[in-house]
Write a protein that holds these residues in place. Structure first.
Motif, PDB file in Angstrom:
ATOM      1  N   ALA A 132       0.769  -1.150   0.211  1.00  0.00           N
ATOM      2  CA  ALA A 132       0.080  -0.084  -0.138  1.00  0.00           C
ATOM      3  C   ALA A 132       0.857   1.339  -0.056  1.00  0.00           C
ATOM      4  O   ALA A 132       0.597   2.153  -0.940  1.00  0.00           O
ATOM      5  N   VAL A 133       1.979   1.185   0.852  1.00  0.00           N
ATOM      6  CA  VAL A 133       2.914   2.513   1.231  1.00  0.00           C
ATOM      7  C   VAL A 133       3.734   2.739  -0.477  1.00  0.00           C
ATOM      8  O   VAL A 133       3.776   3.957  -0.779  1.00  0.00           O
ATOM      9  N   LEU A 136       1.172   4.047  -2.962  1.00  0.00           N
ATOM     10  CA  LEU A 136       0.799   5.595  -2.586  1.00  0.00           C
ATOM     11  C   LEU A 136       2.130   6.241  -3.090  1.00  0.00           C
ATOM     12  O   LEU A 136       1.822   7.255  -4.085  1.00  0.00           O
ATOM     13  N   ALA A 139       2.024   6.384  -7.038  1.00  0.00           N
ATOM     14  CA  ALA A 139       0.736   7.043  -7.675  1.00  0.00           C
ATOM     15  C   ALA A 139       1.218   8.866  -7.406  1.00  0.00           C
ATOM     16  O   ALA A 139       0.647   9.265  -8.233  1.00  0.00           O
ATOM     17  N   ILE A 140       1.814   9.201  -6.159  1.00  0.00           N
ATOM     18  CA  ILE A 140       1.910  10.599  -5.960  1.00  0.00           C
ATOM     19  C   ILE A 140       3.044  10.958  -6.918  1.00  0.00           C
ATOM     20  O   ILE A 140       2.793  12.030  -7.495  1.00  0.00           O
ATOM     21  N   HIS A 143       2.371   9.507 -11.275  1.00  0.00           N
ATOM     22  CA  HIS A 143       1.168   9.413 -11.627  1.00  0.00           C
ATOM     23  C   HIS A 143       1.046   9.487 -13.242  1.00  0.00           C
ATOM     24  O   HIS A 143       0.489   8.694 -13.987  1.00  0.00           O
ATOM     25  N   TYR A 158      -5.248   1.511  -8.922  1.00  0.00           N
ATOM     26  CA  TYR A 158      -5.615   2.349  -7.661  1.00  0.00           C
ATOM     27  C   TYR A 158      -6.718   1.242  -7.125  1.00  0.00           C
ATOM     28  O   TYR A 158      -6.717   1.555  -5.825  1.00  0.00           O
ATOM     29  N   ILE A 161      -4.311  -0.676  -4.692  1.00  0.00           N
ATOM     30  CA  ILE A 161      -4.079   0.436  -3.407  1.00  0.00           C
ATOM     31  C   ILE A 161      -4.978   0.401  -2.468  1.00  0.00           C
ATOM     32  O   ILE A 161      -4.721   0.163  -1.201  1.00  0.00           O
ATOM     33  N   ALA A 165      -4.900  -1.234   1.266  1.00  0.00           N
ATOM     34  CA  ALA A 165      -4.873  -0.316   2.580  1.00  0.00           C
ATOM     35  C   ALA A 165      -6.326  -0.849   3.697  1.00  0.00           C
ATOM     36  O   ALA A 165      -6.157  -0.812   4.809  1.00  0.00           O
TER      37      ALA A 165
END
Length: 337
Positions: A132-133, A136, A139-140, A143, A158, A161, A165
Motif C-alpha cells: 500500500a505504501v 501510494l 501514485a504520487i 502518476h 488504484y 492500493i 489499505a
C-alpha cells in the motif's frame, strides 16, 4: 486437507489453459521461442535464485518474529512453511489458502496457534502495508508517466492500493482488539454447541479464554517492541523488492538496455499491486494481461511475450512446482523440513 483444494486447482488449470491459448493466438510462437532461447542463461539463473529468495525471505521474517516471542524455531522449518504458504496461496483465489495451510503445519510442528496466528498476521499486515505504501508513493510521484503505460488498466492499480489499505486496517483492528477475538471464539463455540456438533464443556471455554489471553500477550509484546516491527518491515520491503528486481534481470537477459533498473522495478510493482487482491488463483491470466499492457513499450516485438513467459515462468510457475515438492515432502513425511 488437500481434497478441498481440488476445485481451486482445476480453476487454476483452466486459467492457465486460457492464458496459453491467448498467448499462442496473439503471438508468433516461433519468434517468441527464438527470443527465449536467445536469452542469456546467466541472467535467467540469477532470476531463478531471486524468485526462490523471495519465498525463502518470508520464512526468515517468520523465524525472526517467532524468535522474538521466545519460540526458537529452526530457520529451515520457517522457510518450509513459507514455501507451503506460497503453494496454497498460488492455487486458491485471492491467496486465501496460504496462511491456513501454514497454521496447519506449524501446529503439527508443535507451535501453539496463539503464537503462530499473531505472527502470521503481523507478516500479512507488513506485506499489505508495504504494498500500500509503495503504491501510494508511486501514485504520487509517477502518476503522469504511468498513465501512458497502463493504457486501459490504470484503474486496477488504484483498486489494488485501496484494497490493500482496507485489508491492513482490518487486520490491525483484529490484532489490537483481542477482546473481540474472545467474544468471537466463545460465540462460535456456543453456536457449535447449539447445533450439537460439540458437547457443552466449561473446560473448553476456559481453554479458549486462556488461548485468547496468550494471543493478546503476543500482540502486546509486538506493540511494546516497535523495533522488532521496524526490522521486520525492512525485511519485508527487501523481500517484496526482490520480485520487482527479477523483471530487470529478465530485461538484461534479453540483451536490452536503455530503461533504468528503478523504472522497471516501479512498473513491475504497479503490475503486482494491480493484480494482488484480485480473486484469481495465482493471479493467473490477469497478471499476464496487465504485464503485456504495461511493458509493451519496454519490450518490443516477440521480446514482450518472451519476457512475460520467462518472468511468470520463474516467479510463479517454477516456484509453485518447487513449493509443491516441499509440501509433498512435509506432508508425506508427516513433518516440516
Amino acid at each position: 486437507m488437500a481434497r478441498k483444494y481440488v476445485g481451486s486447482v482445476l480453476f487454476l488449470c483452466l486459467l492457465i489453459g486460457i492464458t496459453i491459448y491467448v498467448l499462442v493466438e496473439n503471438n508468433d510462437m516461433r519468434a517468441v521461442a527464438a527470443a527465449m532461447v536467445r536469452a542469456d542463461q546467466r541472467w535467467i539463473l540469477a532470476g531463478v535464485v531471486t524468485a526462490l529468495f523471495f519465498v525463502a525471505a518470508e520464512g526468515s521474517i517468520i523465524c525472526y518474529l517467532l524468535r522474538a516471542i521466545g519460540q526458537n524455531v529452526p530457520l529451515l522449518k520457517c522457510v518450509s512453511w513459507s514455501f507451503i504458504g506460497f503453494f496454497f496461496s498460488g492455487i486458491t483465489p485471492s491467496a486465501t489458502g496460504g496462511q491456513p495451510a501454514q497454521l496447519f503445519y506449524m501446529k503439527k510442528a508443535g507451535l501453539p496457534l496463539t503464537d503462530s496466528t499473531p505472527v502470521l498476521m503481523v507478516v500479512a499486515v507488513l506485506y499489505k502495508f508495504v504494498l500500500a505504501v509503495l503504491g501510494l508513493f508511486i501514485a504520487i510521484f509517477c502518476h503522469k508517466q504511468l498513465g501512458a503505460y497502463f493504457q486501459g488498466y490504470y484503474w486496477l492499480f488504484y483498486l489494488g492500493i485501496g484494497l490493500n489499505a482496507v485489508l491492513v486496517i482490518i487486520l490491525v483492528w483484529v490484532m489490537v482488539t483481542p477482546v473481540w477475538a474472545e467474544k468471537a471464539a466463545l460465540f462460535l463455540e456456543g453456536l457449535l454447541v447449539k447445533i450439537k456438533l460439540l458437547h457443552p464443556k466449561e473446560e473448553r471455554k476456559e481453554r479458549l479464554r486462556e488461548a485468547v489471553a496468550r494471543y493478546g500477550m503476543v500482540v502486546r509484546f509486538f506493540q511494546q517492541n516497535p523495533k522488532k516491527i521496524v526490522v521486520a518491515t525492512g525485511m519485508t520491503l527487501v523481500q517484496r523488492s526482490s520480485l520487482f528486481f527479477l523483471t530487470w534481470l529478465i530485461y538484461r537477459a534479453m540483451g536490452l538496455e536503455g530503461v533504468s533498473l528503478i523504472w522497471i522495478m516501479v512498473l513491475q510493482a504497479t503490475v503486482y499491486i494491480a493484480v494482488d487482491m484480485l480473486p484469481f488463483p495465482g493471479s493467473a491470466g490477469i497478471s499476464e494481461l496487465v504485464y503485456a499492457a504495461v511493458f509493451a513499450s519496454v519490450f518490443s516485438g516477440s521480446d514482450l511475450a518472451a519476457s512475460m513467459c520467462i518472468s511468470r515462468g520463474i516467479s510463479f510457475y517454477l516456484v509453485l512446482l518447487v513449493s509443491m515438492g516441499i509440501w509433498c515432502v512435509c506432508h508425506f513425511r508427516n513433518e516440516t523440513i
